[in-house]
Write an enzyme that holds these catalytic residues in place. Structure first.
Site, mmCIF file in Angstrom:
data_model
loop_
_atom_site.group_PDB
_atom_site.id
_atom_site.type_symbol
_atom_site.label_atom_id
_atom_site.label_comp_id
_atom_site.label_asym_id
_atom_site.label_seq_id
_atom_site.Cartn_x
_atom_site.Cartn_y
_atom_site.Cartn_z
ATOM 1 N N LYS A 137 -64.630 69.118 24.580
ATOM 2 C CA LYS A 137 -63.240 68.702 24.269
ATOM 3 C C LYS A 137 -63.095 68.040 22.745
ATOM 4 O O LYS A 137 -64.055 67.386 22.414
ATOM 5 C CB LYS A 137 -62.799 67.621 25.417
ATOM 6 C CG LYS A 137 -61.542 67.075 25.095
ATOM 7 C CD LYS A 137 -60.903 66.402 26.406
ATOM 8 C CE LYS A 137 -61.173 64.901 26.216
ATOM 9 N NZ LYS A 137 -60.810 64.304 25.132
ATOM 10 N N GLU B 127 -52.175 63.659 27.041
ATOM 11 C CA GLU B 127 -52.439 61.819 26.992
ATOM 12 C C GLU B 127 -51.020 61.329 27.031
ATOM 13 O O GLU B 127 -50.724 61.321 25.591
ATOM 14 C CB GLU B 127 -53.495 61.650 26.600
ATOM 15 C CG GLU B 127 -53.775 60.185 26.824
ATOM 16 C CD GLU B 127 -55.234 59.536 26.393
ATOM 17 O OE1 GLU B 127 -56.296 60.289 26.149
ATOM 18 O OE2 GLU B 127 -55.512 58.076 26.662
ATOM 19 N N ASP C 29 -67.065 65.299 25.541
ATOM 20 C CA ASP C 29 -66.078 64.897 24.191
ATOM 21 C C ASP C 29 -66.850 64.965 22.998
ATOM 22 O O ASP C 29 -67.987 64.249 22.914
ATOM 23 C CB ASP C 29 -65.435 63.606 24.486
ATOM 24 C CG ASP C 29 -64.059 63.333 24.705
ATOM 25 O OD1 ASP C 29 -63.500 64.368 24.398
ATOM 26 O OD2 ASP C 29 -63.923 62.469 25.154
ATOM 27 N N ASP D 17 -65.355 60.270 25.508
ATOM 28 C CA ASP D 17 -65.944 59.466 24.425
ATOM 29 C C ASP D 17 -65.333 57.954 25.064
ATOM 30 O O ASP D 17 -65.424 56.994 24.239
ATOM 31 C CB ASP D 17 -65.286 59.719 23.072
ATOM 32 C CG ASP D 17 -64.063 59.733 23.055
ATOM 33 O OD1 ASP D 17 -63.298 59.620 23.993
ATOM 34 O OD2 ASP D 17 -63.393 59.811 21.737
ATOM 35 N N SER D 18 -64.593 57.819 26.123
ATOM 36 C CA SER D 18 -64.143 56.663 26.537
ATOM 37 C C SER D 18 -65.534 55.688 27.138
ATOM 38 O O SER D 18 -65.576 54.636 27.399
ATOM 39 C CB SER D 18 -63.228 56.877 27.756
ATOM 40 O OG SER D 18 -63.874 57.780 28.808
ATOM 41 N N GLU E 45 -59.848 66.529 19.890
ATOM 42 C CA GLU E 45 -58.668 65.867 19.893
ATOM 43 C C GLU E 45 -57.960 66.453 18.523
ATOM 44 O O GLU E 45 -58.702 66.859 17.690
ATOM 45 C CB GLU E 45 -58.702 64.440 19.750
ATOM 46 C CG GLU E 45 -59.223 63.620 21.041
ATOM 47 C CD GLU E 45 -59.030 62.041 20.810
ATOM 48 O OE1 GLU E 45 -58.476 61.733 19.804
ATOM 49 O OE2 GLU E 45 -59.643 61.378 21.709
HETATM 50 O O1 KIV Z 1 -62.595 60.045 26.773
HETATM 51 C C1 KIV Z 1 -62.108 59.880 27.611
HETATM 52 O O2 KIV Z 1 -62.068 59.654 28.904
HETATM 53 C C2 KIV Z 1 -60.772 61.087 27.732
HETATM 54 C C3 KIV Z 1 -59.816 61.082 28.922
HETATM 55 C C4 KIV Z 1 -59.027 59.888 28.884
HETATM 56 C C5 KIV Z 1 -59.031 62.422 29.146
HETATM 57 O O3 KIV Z 1 -60.485 61.648 26.706
#
Ligand code: KIV
Length: 292
Positions: free
Chosen positions: A141, A209, A112, A73-74, A143
């Site tokens: 993924k 992280e 994500d 989600d970056s 959180e």
């Molecule tokens: O969204 C992302 O890029 C991440 C990484 C920093 C692990 O969660």
């Protein structure tokens, strides 16, 4: 996904039987499955993971032998230009997941789940994760620790592989603690408890992280599933970086834990300037770029 793909991705059908060439061995590659990541851990082989949000980087990283690609989600920052990862939506993430999934032959693609798309309940998590799996993700993924164990369980029992994410969790840190190292001192115990809860719930790996190196080492030793570090020291089983940081596409300030392996931003900027200059000077297009 075919049935056999599904079985292998989840590590159930051939678990413990199929092996993969050691990471970076140059031997013929097979699609990376979850049980291969466990094998890497068993063999003590560190493995890399990169983010990817589009077809070119997915293809390049896949061919470079990166076993796991994360459609993080970056993308909120790197693709859509938001200031944080909060605003990105499922609808904005799905096309990126489709592009990456379509472009790899080898890498395991993890999607994500964005902020607000899974926290409310295990049912909401299942609904969202199903959309990502239908669009080509091999795993998702999310959180959070013990609080999300029921969510992880719901996904895993529906056959959806889940990667956890602990330590600095950008989706929930806004306005709370800010960008700072987690799990120092007393807090290391909480990190371990959360990691254990995710493992028990069925997660196949967990990202750590910005966690103190000693806490990450402890978690890595205690868990049977792999840890993937980002700013978490050298002892995690795998290491992940956001590709735009790793390759210097973003020429701005990068966190201390980032190592830059290229200056792609500068290279692109020079290419764009040269192109502009050539057009202004009448040097492009030249005869060889045209048709009679
Ligand atoms: O969204 C992302 O890029 C991440 C990484 C920093 C692990 O969660």
């Amino acid at each position: 996904m075919t049935m056999s793909d599904t079985e292998n991705t989840r590590g159930s059908a051939t678990e413990g039987q199929e092996t993969t060439a050691p990471y970076g061995s140059g031997q013929p590659r097979r699609r990376v499955r979850i049980h291969h990541l466990r094998e890497y851990k068993r063999r003590g082989e560190a493995w890399p993971m990169l983010t990817s949000y589009d077809t070119y980087t997915a293809r390049i990283f896949d061919r470079a032998g990166i076993p796991v690609l994360l459609v993080g989600d970056s993308a909120a920052n790197t693709v859509y230009g938001y200031e944080s990862s909060l605003p990105i939506t499922v609808e904005e993430m799905l096309p990126l997941v489709r592009a990456v999934a379509r472009s790899v032959e080898y890498a395991l693609v993890v999607a994500d789940l964005p902020f607000g798309s899974y926290q409310a309940s295990p049912e909401e998590a299942l609904h969202t994760a199903t959309r990502f799996m239908k669009d080509g993700a091999h795993a998702v993924k999310l959180e959070g620790g013990a609080r999300y164990a029921a969510h992880v369980e719901a996904l895993v029992s529906a056959g959806i592989p889940v990667m956890g994410h602990l330590g600095f969790t950008p989706q929930s840190e806004h306005g709370l603690g800010g960008y700072r190292v987690q799990a120092r001192g007393e807090r290391a115990r909480e990190l371990l408890d959360d990691a254990r809860a995710l493992q028990e719930a069925g997660a196949f790996a967990v990202v750590l992280e910005m966690v103190s190196a000693s806490a990450a080492k402890r978690v890595t030793e205690e868990l049977s599933i792999p840890t993937v570090g980002i700013g978490a020291g050298p002892d995690c089983d795998g290491q992940v970086l956001v590709w735009t940081d790793m390759a210097g596409l973003d020429t701005g300030h990068a966190p201390r834990f980032v190592k830059r392996y290229a200056e792609v931003g500068e290279t692109l900027s020079r290419a764009a300037s040269s192109f502009a200059e050539d057009v202004r000077d009448g040097k492009f297009p030249a005869p060889e770029h045209g048709f009679e």
